[in-house]
Design a protein around this motif. Structure first.
Motif, PDB file in Angstrom:
ATOM      1  N   LEU A 123      97.622  43.578  56.936  1.00 34.83           N
ATOM      2  CA  LEU A 123      97.897  42.173  56.644  1.00 34.83           C
ATOM      3  C   LEU A 123      96.787  41.600  55.756  1.00 34.83           C
ATOM      4  O   LEU A 123      95.612  41.907  55.938  1.00 34.83           O
ATOM      5  N   LEU A 168      95.646  37.777  53.526  1.00 30.48           N
ATOM      6  CA  LEU A 168      95.888  36.394  53.156  1.00 30.48           C
ATOM      7  C   LEU A 168      95.612  36.238  51.660  1.00 30.48           C
ATOM      8  O   LEU A 168      94.603  36.742  51.154  1.00 30.48           O
ATOM      9  N   VAL A 181     101.039  35.092  52.867  1.00 26.62           N
ATOM     10  CA  VAL A 181     100.719  36.206  53.750  1.00 26.62           C
ATOM     11  C   VAL A 181     101.406  37.442  53.180  1.00 26.62           C
ATOM     12  O   VAL A 181     102.605  37.415  52.884  1.00 26.62           O
ATOM     13  N   ARG A 209     106.367  39.434  51.642  1.00 25.10           N
ATOM     14  CA  ARG A 209     105.407  38.388  51.299  1.00 25.10           C
ATOM     15  C   ARG A 209     106.002  37.053  51.709  1.00 25.10           C
ATOM     16  O   ARG A 209     107.149  36.737  51.364  1.00 25.10           O
TER      17      ARG A 209
END
Length: 812
Positions: free
Chosen positions: A736, A738, A771, A781
């Motif tokens: 993951l 950001l 994300v 996404r």
């Protein structure tokens, strides 16, 4: 309205035939009855068609299929069968294994069936004695799960996992034991925990420090005092690491004689909080600060002093830095390794001038002849066939050892996305100048599932206000390296089904070959003339509705080269489509000629394309450094009966920078990557030919100009330029991240207008957070975009945040 369905039936038949081709006549036969195995039987030398298991109750079939799938297609021999049996026993899931074999009716292939008796399963996992740590957290820490096969040998491992969990939380006196109870329904596992008292760091002190402040040193170590952002958990192993971190920091600023091993710990019981409070004091002897005065080499004949000095990252006169010095020595040894000299010996000798506070080194090199590769082996590939891995490694038995080639092989293996981790090691061979290479891989699922929802905003209660998209793909089917994919779109106004098959090593060479086909039906709208087909004038509406049926088939081939500095690819292909636009041509006249040319009749739309790319990214699907460039040329219109003839150019550039990469914990770094991307697409019609609106370029709001989802039918042209800047921060490595993105996209009527009549007011801007999922099987996404434009020199915001569901697309 009459509709010709023959092409649709033909398309469906072709789709079925396309996926039926791999099944041979022999394979279609029903297997004969199973027999027990015995020496000298008919199955020797026959290809293994399938390996199956009977008696599975608690074992996931994927666990055993992953072990056996790599043997499909192998010729049955004693060695192959023994290897298969060894792998099955190694997973330690069965008490009894009875093999049986059967064949097709003609006896040309072998089907192996293992009748198994599973080990007992785990009925319950119980925990007792835990007061400060939740039972659910403890169960998450152990790999043993309820309803899975019980393996007694894992109990000691699970005890260590629980103990490690407590140590991370500061319970240094914890004790963990386990016991089992067998029942008719399985095994009950009980973990008994004696937590002891928690040890909390309340103060960290330093003595003997003059050159460095205590505040600075506290930032360098991993143990932290209890406070708002830290629980102050104490671990003895972390204390040993912190001693080395303090010494390393001093040695990087010239204090080469520093000593930081002397530590005192003072424990004060706190009965009120039921914990032991710890004060840690580091007693430091800094010593004197030294400058670096140079290095001399001894024994080097293969490389000159100048070549070796070019690898030094520290220059005479600078404050001595042990990290830079060691990196310099690594660069020197790598220079030898990269040229095949692995048997050399290196010994740095320190020359310290205590009076002048300088330090120099003599680097003694014992050179030997080049090393050659004696063997290359693969470990960890339960599913992927070995030749699929070894063909990506540009070093073979008998080659001169090359670390650069090994790094190239690792890059190629990571880009396959078959493995969660890839590393290597070399072992001494049977002679001094021979090495054995071992590549270790951790396999991951290669099956990806994508789905999406696009909201259309329709107001008709009889229509669905959204479109569903789903795609299934296995990029390593049965460990063969081949890829198979199926995708579908289902909505009131659109339905489609597509199938694809690709091979990355066609004919045993780095040649790619793929075939894809799609059938679709959609309800579309187009601008119409105000004069109807019967001559009447209707100025009340501007749109007409029509149905589009389409069947497409595409073929492509490619060649790639993998030099040390990049991956170079050259590819080309042909795409063909049959189109039929259904509407009342006597009533409506569309403005777009690409609609009218296929009115109520099937017609061809074909294209041929070629592409070239250079890829210097360290890993293509989640890069942190490097660049990528590609150019694709597509010519539309191959037959005189087609209606559009034009050239499309598609240029892409990517660049990645790692802004910083700061180690925070043993397993996590605070890292930020800056990405820049630019895509220029141009359409050039042939003389005397036009380009319909449906073939023109547009902003989709999902992959370019993200957030501008309502202009794809309004703004179209023959030139498009899309630019993106992203700041990427991984949160969970390889899982993951950001992001914050900024897009600037523009559509112009022609390439000439883009190059000669472009202003900032033509751009569609968007920005926002997102994300990004880094799992290859879940490439989603989730973005929040706010859009704006520049009008009269000022920013005009749309004043609304829009959710955008997109996908992670890897340019290749």
């Amino acid at each position: 309205m009459k509709r010709n369905c023959l092409p649709i039936l033909f398309a469906v038949t072709l789709l079925f035939s396309f996926f039926a081709l791999p099944v041979s006549a022999d394979e279609a036969e029903e297997p004969s009855g199973a027999t027990e195995m015995s020496d000298g039987d008919w199955y020797y030398g026959k290809p293994i068609r399938s390996v199956s298991f009977k008696g599975l109750k608690h074992t996931d079939s994927k666990d055993v299929d992953g072990v056996s799938s790599g043997f499909i297609g192998e010729m049955f021999t004693d060695e192959v069968y023994q290897n298969l049996l060894d792998r099955i026993y190694a997973i330690d899931l069965f008490d009894e294994i009875e093999p049986q074999v059967s064949s097709s009716g003609r006896g040309n292939t072998v089907d192996i069936t293992f009748v198994v008796k599973e080990k007992p399963s785990v009925r319950r996992i119980l925990v007792t004695g835990n007061r400060q740590v939740r039972t659910a957290e403890i169960k998450d820490a152990v790999s043993m799960k309820e309803k899975e096969i019980f393996i007694a040998g894992k109990l000691a491992y699970e005890e260590r996992a629980i103990r490690s969990l407590y140590l991370e939380k500061g319970f240094t006196n914890v004790k963990v034991s386990s016991s089992t109870k067998e029942t008719e329904k399985g095994i009950d596992v009980l973990f008994t925990i004696d937590e002891g008292r928690a040890t909390v760091i309340t103060e960290i002190k330093f003595t003997g420090t003059k050159a460095v402040s205590a505040k600075t040193l506290k930032k360098k170590i991993r143990l932290k005092e209890a406070g708002f952002l830290s629980k102050g958990a104490f671990q003895e192993s972390m204390l040993e690491i912190d001693k080395k971190l303090i010494a390393l920091y001093y040695q990087n600023i010239g204090y080469i004689d520093v000593k930081s091993d002397d530590v005192t710990k003072t424990v004060t019981p706190n009965e009120e909080k039921r914990r032991d409070e710890l004060t840690i004091t580091f007693h430091i002897q800094e010593g004197e600060r030294y400058t670096y005065s140079g290095i001399e080499f001894s024994g080097n004949e293969i490389f000159s002093d100048e070549e070796l000095l070019s690898k030094m990252k520290i220059q005479p006169g600078a404050v001595f830095n042990i990290t830079k010095f060691q990196e310099s020595l690594t660069g020197i040894t790598d220079l030898y390794y990269e040229n095949g000299y692995t048997a050399n010996r290196f010994r740095p000798v320190e020359n310290k001038d205590s009076e002048n506070k300088t330090v120099s080194y003599t680097f003694i090199i014992t050179e030997n002849s080049r090393s050659h590769v004696e063997s290359v082996s693969i470990k960890g590939n339960n599913k992927t066939k070995e030749h699929v891995i070894t063909r990506e490694i540009p070093i073979q038995v008998g080659d001169i050892f090359s670390k650069t080639k090994i790094e190239t092989g690792l890059r190629n293996l990571r880009n396959l996305q078959y493995f969660s981790n890839v590393d290597w090691q070399y072992l001494p061979g049977s002679e001094e100048n021979l090495v054995d290479l071992v590549f270790n891989v951790d396999e991951q699922s290669t099956t990806s599932v994508e789905f999406g929802v696009t909201f259309s905003g329709v107001s008709d209660p009889d229509e669905l206000p959204f479109a569903l998209f789903a795609k299934w793909q296995d990029s390593n089917i049965r460990g063969s390296g081949r890829s198979v994919g199926v995708s579908s779109t289902i909505a009131t106004n659109e339905q489609s089904l597509s199938l694809s098959l690709s091979e990355n090593w066609f004919l045993g060479l780095p040649l790619s070959a793929s075939v894809s086909t799609e059938i679709s039906h959609s309800n579309k709208y187009a601008y119409r003339l105000s004069i109807a087909g019967d001559g009447t004038v209707d100025d009340d509406s501007y749109y007409m509705q029509y149905e589009r049926w389409k069947w497409a088939l595409g073929f492509s081939v490619g060649r790639r080269w993998t030099p040390d500095w990049a991956i170079i690819s050259l590819a080309g292909g042909v795409n063909g489509s049959l189109l039929n636009n259904i509407y009342d041509s006597e009533l409506w006249i569309p403005v777009d000629t690409s609609v009218s040319e296929y009115a109520n009749n099937w017609g061809w739309q074909n294209s041929v394309w070629a592409s070239f790319s250079v890829d210097d990214r360290n890993i293509n699907y989640n890069p942190s450094r490097g660049w990528f460039a590609s150019e694709r040329l597509t010519w539309y219109g191959l037959t005189p009966i087609e209606t559009e003839f034009f050239l499309k150019t598609d240029t892409k550039l990517e660049k990645y920078f790692t802004l910083f990469d700061i180690n925070v914990t043993e397993s996590w770094n605070f890292k930020a990557v800056l990405m820049g991307y630019s895509n220029l697409a141009l359409l050039f019609p042939a003389p005397g030919s036009g380009i319909g609106d449906s073939s023109k370029l547009y902003i989709d709001g999902m992959f370019n100009g993200r957030g501008w989802t309502d202009i794809y039918n309004k703004v179209r042209g023959k030139a498009a330029w899309n630019n993106t800047v992203e700041l990427r921060v991984p949160v969970i490595p390889n899982v993951l991240a950001l992001d914050w993105f900024g897009d600037a996209a523009v559509i112009k009527d022609s390439p000439d207008a883009l190059f000669h009549d472009l202003s900032v007011e033509d751009f569609y801007f968007s920005t926002g957070p997102g994300v990004r999922f880094l799992i290859p099987q879940f490439p989603l996404r989730l973005l929040f975009a706010n859009t704006f434009r520049i009008e009269d020199g000022s920013i005009s915001w749309e004043d609304k945040w829009q959710f955008v569901l997109s996908f992670v697309i890897t340019n290749r």
